[in-house]
Write a protein that holds these residues in place. Structure first.
Motif, PDB file in Angstrom:
ATOM      1  N   MET A  95      14.455  -0.539 -21.251  1.00  0.00           N
ATOM      2  CA  MET A  95      14.374  -2.044 -21.885  1.00  0.00           C
ATOM      3  C   MET A  95      13.079  -2.270 -20.527  1.00  0.00           C
ATOM      4  SD  MET A  95      17.490  -4.166 -22.000  1.00  0.00           S
ATOM      5  CE  MET A  95      19.037  -3.344 -22.321  1.00  0.00           C
ATOM      6  N   TYR A  96      13.023  -1.934 -19.650  1.00  0.00           N
ATOM      7  CA  TYR A  96      12.575  -2.496 -18.407  1.00  0.00           C
ATOM      8  C   TYR A  96      11.181  -1.413 -18.706  1.00  0.00           C
ATOM      9  CZ  TYR A  96      14.705  -6.700 -16.919  1.00  0.00           C
ATOM     10  OH  TYR A  96      15.369  -7.846 -16.807  1.00  0.00           O
ATOM     11  N   ASP A  97      11.350  -0.075 -18.875  1.00  0.00           N
ATOM     12  CA  ASP A  97      10.150   0.989 -18.729  1.00  0.00           C
ATOM     13  C   ASP A  97       9.105  -0.242 -20.588  1.00  0.00           C
ATOM     14  OD1 ASP A  97      11.309   2.266 -17.159  1.00  0.00           O
ATOM     15  OD2 ASP A  97      12.503   3.753 -18.116  1.00  0.00           O
ATOM     16  N   ALA A  98       9.999  -0.352 -21.201  1.00  0.00           N
ATOM     17  CA  ALA A  98       8.841  -0.807 -22.486  1.00  0.00           C
ATOM     18  C   ALA A  98       8.687  -2.085 -22.467  1.00  0.00           C
ATOM     19  CB  ALA A  98      10.333  -1.126 -24.149  1.00  0.00           C
ATOM     20  N   LEU A  99       8.934  -3.075 -21.232  1.00  0.00           N
ATOM     21  CA  LEU A  99       7.550  -4.246 -21.517  1.00  0.00           C
ATOM     22  C   LEU A  99       6.795  -4.478 -20.004  1.00  0.00           C
ATOM     23  CD1 LEU A  99       8.309  -7.101 -21.422  1.00  0.00           C
ATOM     24  CD2 LEU A  99       9.575  -7.171 -19.291  1.00  0.00           C
ATOM     25  N   ARG A 100       6.582  -2.384 -19.268  1.00  0.00           N
ATOM     26  CA  ARG A 100       5.768  -2.257 -18.207  1.00  0.00           C
ATOM     27  C   ARG A 100       5.027  -3.116 -18.690  1.00  0.00           C
ATOM     28  NH1 ARG A 100       1.866   0.501 -18.389  1.00  0.00           N
ATOM     29  NH2 ARG A 100       2.436   1.934 -19.884  1.00  0.00           N
ATOM     30  N   GLY A 101       3.694  -3.682 -18.424  1.00  0.00           N
ATOM     31  CA  GLY A 101       2.226  -4.482 -18.924  1.00  0.00           C
ATOM     32  C   GLY A 101       2.503  -4.995 -19.542  1.00  0.00           C
ATOM     33  N   ILE A 102       3.644  -5.721 -20.488  1.00  0.00           N
ATOM     34  CA  ILE A 102       3.327  -6.936 -20.912  1.00  0.00           C
ATOM     35  C   ILE A 102       4.079  -8.477 -20.492  1.00  0.00           C
ATOM     36  CG2 ILE A 102       4.667  -7.234 -23.341  1.00  0.00           C
ATOM     37  CD1 ILE A 102       4.073  -4.717 -24.622  1.00  0.00           C
ATOM     38  N   ALA A 135       0.587  -1.123  -0.067  1.00  0.00           N
ATOM     39  CA  ALA A 135       0.512   0.000   0.045  1.00  0.00           C
ATOM     40  C   ALA A 135       0.784   1.264   0.024  1.00  0.00           C
ATOM     41  CB  ALA A 135      -1.420   0.045   1.525  1.00  0.00           C
ATOM     42  N   ASP A 136       1.874   1.300  -0.004  1.00  0.00           N
ATOM     43  CA  ASP A 136       3.545   1.829  -0.217  1.00  0.00           C
ATOM     44  C   ASP A 136       2.667   3.137  -1.271  1.00  0.00           C
ATOM     45  OD1 ASP A 136       4.976   3.270   0.187  1.00  0.00           O
ATOM     46  OD2 ASP A 136       6.964   2.676  -0.184  1.00  0.00           O
ATOM     47  N   ILE A 137       2.452   4.520  -1.141  1.00  0.00           N
ATOM     48  CA  ILE A 137       1.642   5.238  -2.218  1.00  0.00           C
ATOM     49  C   ILE A 137       2.812   6.230  -2.665  1.00  0.00           C
ATOM     50  CG2 ILE A 137      -0.159   6.237  -0.286  1.00  0.00           C
ATOM     51  CD1 ILE A 137       2.057   8.623   0.170  1.00  0.00           C
ATOM     52  N   LEU A 138       4.742   5.383  -2.474  1.00  0.00           N
ATOM     53  CA  LEU A 138       5.865   5.922  -3.426  1.00  0.00           C
ATOM     54  C   LEU A 138       5.896   5.035  -4.503  1.00  0.00           C
ATOM     55  CD1 LEU A 138       8.093   7.409  -0.516  1.00  0.00           C
ATOM     56  CD2 LEU A 138       5.778   8.803  -2.635  1.00  0.00           C
ATOM     57  N   ILE A 139       5.002   3.176  -4.018  1.00  0.00           N
ATOM     58  CA  ILE A 139       4.878   2.993  -5.578  1.00  0.00           C
ATOM     59  C   ILE A 139       4.536   3.102  -6.686  1.00  0.00           C
ATOM     60  CG2 ILE A 139       4.862   0.249  -6.299  1.00  0.00           C
ATOM     61  CD1 ILE A 139       4.729  -0.540  -2.989  1.00  0.00           C
ATOM     62  N   ARG A 140       5.425   3.501  -7.873  1.00  0.00           N
ATOM     63  CA  ARG A 140       4.875   4.378  -8.429  1.00  0.00           C
ATOM     64  C   ARG A 140       3.844   3.176  -9.993  1.00  0.00           C
ATOM     65  NH1 ARG A 140       9.946   8.301 -11.058  1.00  0.00           N
ATOM     66  NH2 ARG A 140      10.590   8.742  -8.976  1.00  0.00           N
ATOM     67  N   ASN A 141       2.494   3.974  -9.895  1.00  0.00           N
ATOM     68  CA  ASN A 141       1.587   2.892 -10.448  1.00  0.00           C
ATOM     69  C   ASN A 141       1.407   3.517 -11.748  1.00  0.00           C
ATOM     70  OD1 ASN A 141      -0.734   1.324 -11.205  1.00  0.00           O
ATOM     71  ND2 ASN A 141      -1.493   1.715  -9.571  1.00  0.00           N
ATOM     72  N   ASN A 142       1.759   3.688 -12.575  1.00  0.00           N
ATOM     73  CA  ASN A 142       1.806   4.181 -14.274  1.00  0.00           C
ATOM     74  C   ASN A 142       0.972   3.117 -14.632  1.00  0.00           C
ATOM     75  OD1 ASN A 142       1.969   5.134 -16.800  1.00  0.00           O
ATOM     76  ND2 ASN A 142       4.693   5.507 -16.878  1.00  0.00           N
ATOM     77  N   GLN A 143      -0.087   4.877 -15.380  1.00  0.00           N
ATOM     78  CA  GLN A 143      -1.511   3.819 -15.976  1.00  0.00           C
ATOM     79  C   GLN A 143      -1.522   3.968 -17.149  1.00  0.00           C
ATOM     80  OE1 GLN A 143      -3.351   1.715 -14.581  1.00  0.00           O
ATOM     81  NE2 GLN A 143      -2.415   2.049 -12.695  1.00  0.00           N
ATOM     82  N   GLU A 192      32.109   5.751 -33.562  1.00  0.00           N
ATOM     83  CA  GLU A 192      30.597   6.286 -33.730  1.00  0.00           C
ATOM     84  C   GLU A 192      29.686   5.787 -33.173  1.00  0.00           C
ATOM     85  OE1 GLU A 192      29.276   3.216 -36.895  1.00  0.00           O
ATOM     86  OE2 GLU A 192      30.739   4.321 -38.461  1.00  0.00           O
ATOM     87  N   TRP A 193      29.240   6.990 -32.665  1.00  0.00           N
ATOM     88  CA  TRP A 193      28.019   6.983 -31.656  1.00  0.00           C
ATOM     89  C   TRP A 193      26.530   7.580 -32.497  1.00  0.00           C
ATOM     90  CZ3 TRP A 193      29.957   4.765 -26.873  1.00  0.00           C
ATOM     91  CH2 TRP A 193      30.984   4.514 -26.721  1.00  0.00           C
ATOM     92  N   LYS A 194      25.635   6.763 -31.675  1.00  0.00           N
ATOM     93  CA  LYS A 194      24.227   6.709 -31.643  1.00  0.00           C
ATOM     94  C   LYS A 194      23.021   7.025 -30.892  1.00  0.00           C
ATOM     95  CE  LYS A 194      25.166   5.783 -36.221  1.00  0.00           C
ATOM     96  NZ  LYS A 194      24.612   5.016 -37.122  1.00  0.00           N
ATOM     97  N   ASP A 195      21.942   8.308 -31.169  1.00  0.00           N
ATOM     98  CA  ASP A 195      21.491   7.993 -29.938  1.00  0.00           C
ATOM     99  C   ASP A 195      20.091   7.121 -29.904  1.00  0.00           C
ATOM    100  OD1 ASP A 195      19.445   9.140 -28.284  1.00  0.00           O
ATOM    101  OD2 ASP A 195      18.609  11.285 -29.088  1.00  0.00           O
ATOM    102  N   THR A 196      20.597   6.059 -29.399  1.00  0.00           N
ATOM    103  CA  THR A 196      19.258   5.051 -29.956  1.00  0.00           C
ATOM    104  C   THR A 196      18.834   4.703 -28.641  1.00  0.00           C
ATOM    105  OG1 THR A 196      21.194   3.560 -28.636  1.00  0.00           O
ATOM    106  CG2 THR A 196      20.794   4.217 -31.344  1.00  0.00           C
ATOM    107  N   SER A 197      17.418   3.843 -28.964  1.00  0.00           N
ATOM    108  CA  SER A 197      17.068   3.477 -26.944  1.00  0.00           C
ATOM    109  C   SER A 197      17.448   3.447 -25.840  1.00  0.00           C
ATOM    110  CB  SER A 197      15.662   2.716 -27.185  1.00  0.00           C
ATOM    111  OG  SER A 197      14.736   3.143 -28.596  1.00  0.00           O
ATOM    112  N   PHE A 198      18.597   2.348 -26.336  1.00  0.00           N
ATOM    113  CA  PHE A 198      18.616   1.741 -25.116  1.00  0.00           C
ATOM    114  C   PHE A 198      20.688   2.236 -24.872  1.00  0.00           C
ATOM    115  CE2 PHE A 198      15.596  -0.534 -26.371  1.00  0.00           C
ATOM    116  CZ  PHE A 198      14.486  -0.923 -25.361  1.00  0.00           C
TER     117      PHE A 198
END
Length: 423
Positions: free
Chosen positions: A262-269, A146-154, A235-241
């Motif tokens: 990576m785990y942000d992208a995995l959320r809810g799947i 029930a911790d209110i600081l656990i992030r619950n991204n909807q 060569e340095w690229k701006d990529t997702s990870f």
């Protein structure tokens, strides 16, 4: 928990008291993601809690809750306030590899871990282990659901689709593909590359035999730039990870410092195993047990390499190749038994594939007799020329030219799939 011998397979997967009923008693059908930061240097390692997140569903196992597949280079344990074990899992990290190098410059590493969401307050203990299986860092904290600081991204889930969905009823192993260095306009190519990677994995046993227990999901993670960072070419690229080659100055070692992303992208799947396909023709890849696989999707050897690296990240298999110059001979100390199922130092060979070797097989086994002895005791493996042994002369975990896992690796992978999908 030490690696299990083949003879223990039946006992491991016998009906257990801890199954779906125990899951429903202790956990809700949601995920608790715990983000840690690993920091320090050899001899002075810290595990710091950064954030906790709640996801809407649980995509992991509901049986064998109190066991970890292997020892790994770290583990996480969830216990009740009374001290009863509710859930365990193991993992490895790039930080462990960096510690083994002995660099005294302090460094950091991201470590996101997923556990079922508890119904009551629990105690979570996370540990890092060294190559002698000794604890080098430990963090223990109480989690209140029930911790209110656990992030619950909807927020809505990222666009995704099933490349292939297993048909078996019950729990499936969820494997998520993500793209690195694919721009939004490259998403069509990303899906093609993901389908080719699935085909490559399913062309190997035991994935082919047990494919109805596996889901393959492709998630769109578009990058700003096309390609990936290749330091040796400046060569340095701006990529997702923010992935790059030359990890630890090894040109072909491809890893990412942005594991949280990576785990942000995995959320809810409903998946817990990640394969990142990299939009490059540069040779290489990397696979870290229960963390992620990163691999080139456009090189000529993309198919065997993705399977090899997935053997690391999913199956806990280690490399069976070695260097005659003994340049990495201390990676697996010969005084302890490696936790990985496909090499041995003979310290505890009974826990490995000893029971799979036919009577009369010479041990050590001469590579010249490899056709006569498909399973034996071949010296050389885990980067060491002497003192470490592999189960077959050649295997997918040794060279790209072999189109199959050896019988011991196949048995280990089958155990893992069943571990994740059976009560």
């Amino acid at each position: 928990m030490k690696p299990l011998c083949i003879a223990a397979l039946a006992a491991l997967f016998a009906p257990l008291a801890a199954g779906a009923a125990d899951f429903d008693k202790a956990f809700s059908d949601s995920t608790l993601r715990i983000d840690y930061m690993l920091s320090g240097k050899p001899g002075d390692v810290n595990i710091g809690l950064r954030h906790m997140h709640k996801w809407a569903s649980w995509g992991g196992r509901k049986g064998h809750l109190k066991e970890a597949p292997y020892t790994g280079n770290g583990d996480i344990t969830v216990t009740s306030l009374q001290g009863d074990t509710l859930y365990r899992n193991s993992f490895s990290t790039l930080f462990n590899e960096w510690l083994d190098l002995g660099d005294t410059t302090p460094s950091t590493c991201q470590l996101p871990l997923l556990v079922p969401y508890p119904k009551e307050k629990v105690v979570v203990t996370t540990r890092l282990l060294d190559k002698y299986h000794k604890v080098v860092a430990e963090a223990t904290h109480t989690v209140d659901p029930a911790d209110i600081l656990i992030r619950n991204n909807q927020a809505p889930l990222l666009p995704h689709k099933y490349i292939r969905k297993g048909a078996d009823a019950g729990t499936h192993v969820g494997i998520a593909f993500m793209g690195e260095g694919y721009r939004q306009e490259d998403m069509g190519q990303f899906y093609i590359d993901a389908e080719q990677a699935v085909d490559a994995i399913l062309s190997h046993e035991p994935f082919k035999e047990l494919q109805e227990r596996i889901d393959f999901i492709a998630i769109e993670t578009p990058s700003k730039d096309q390609g990936v960072s290749v330091p040796k070419k400046n060569e340095w690229k701006d990529t997702s990870f923010k992935s790059h080659y030359s990890t630890f100055y090894s040109d072909r070692y491809l890893t990412s410092p942005e594991v949280f992303a990576m785990y942000d992208a995995l959320r809810g799947i409903p998946a817990q195993h990640i394969i990142v396909l990299v939009n490059t023709e540069e040779y290489g890849g990397g696979g870290i047990y229960n963390a992620y696989t990163l691999t080139s999707a456009r090189h000529a050897t993309a198919r065997p390499v993705v399977v090899h690296e997935f053997g690391h990240s999913f199956g806990g298999l280690t490399d069976e190749y070695f260097y005659e110059e003994e340049v990495m001979s201390d990676t697996y100390p010969t005084s302890v038994e490696p936790w990985e199922p496909n090499i041995t130092t003979l310290v505890d060979f009974d826990s490995k594939w000893k029971d799979m070797i036919p009577a009369g097989t010479p041990m050590p086994t001469d590579p010249k007799d490899a056709e006569k002895y498909p399973v034996g005791l071949y010296e050389g493996g885990g980067y060491s020329f002497h003192g470490v042994y592999r189960p077959a002369d050649n295997c997918r975990m040794r060279i790209n030219e072999i189109d199959a896992f050896c019988p011991v690796c196949q048995a280990a992978l089958k155990r893992i799939i069943l571990f994740y999908t059976e009560d």
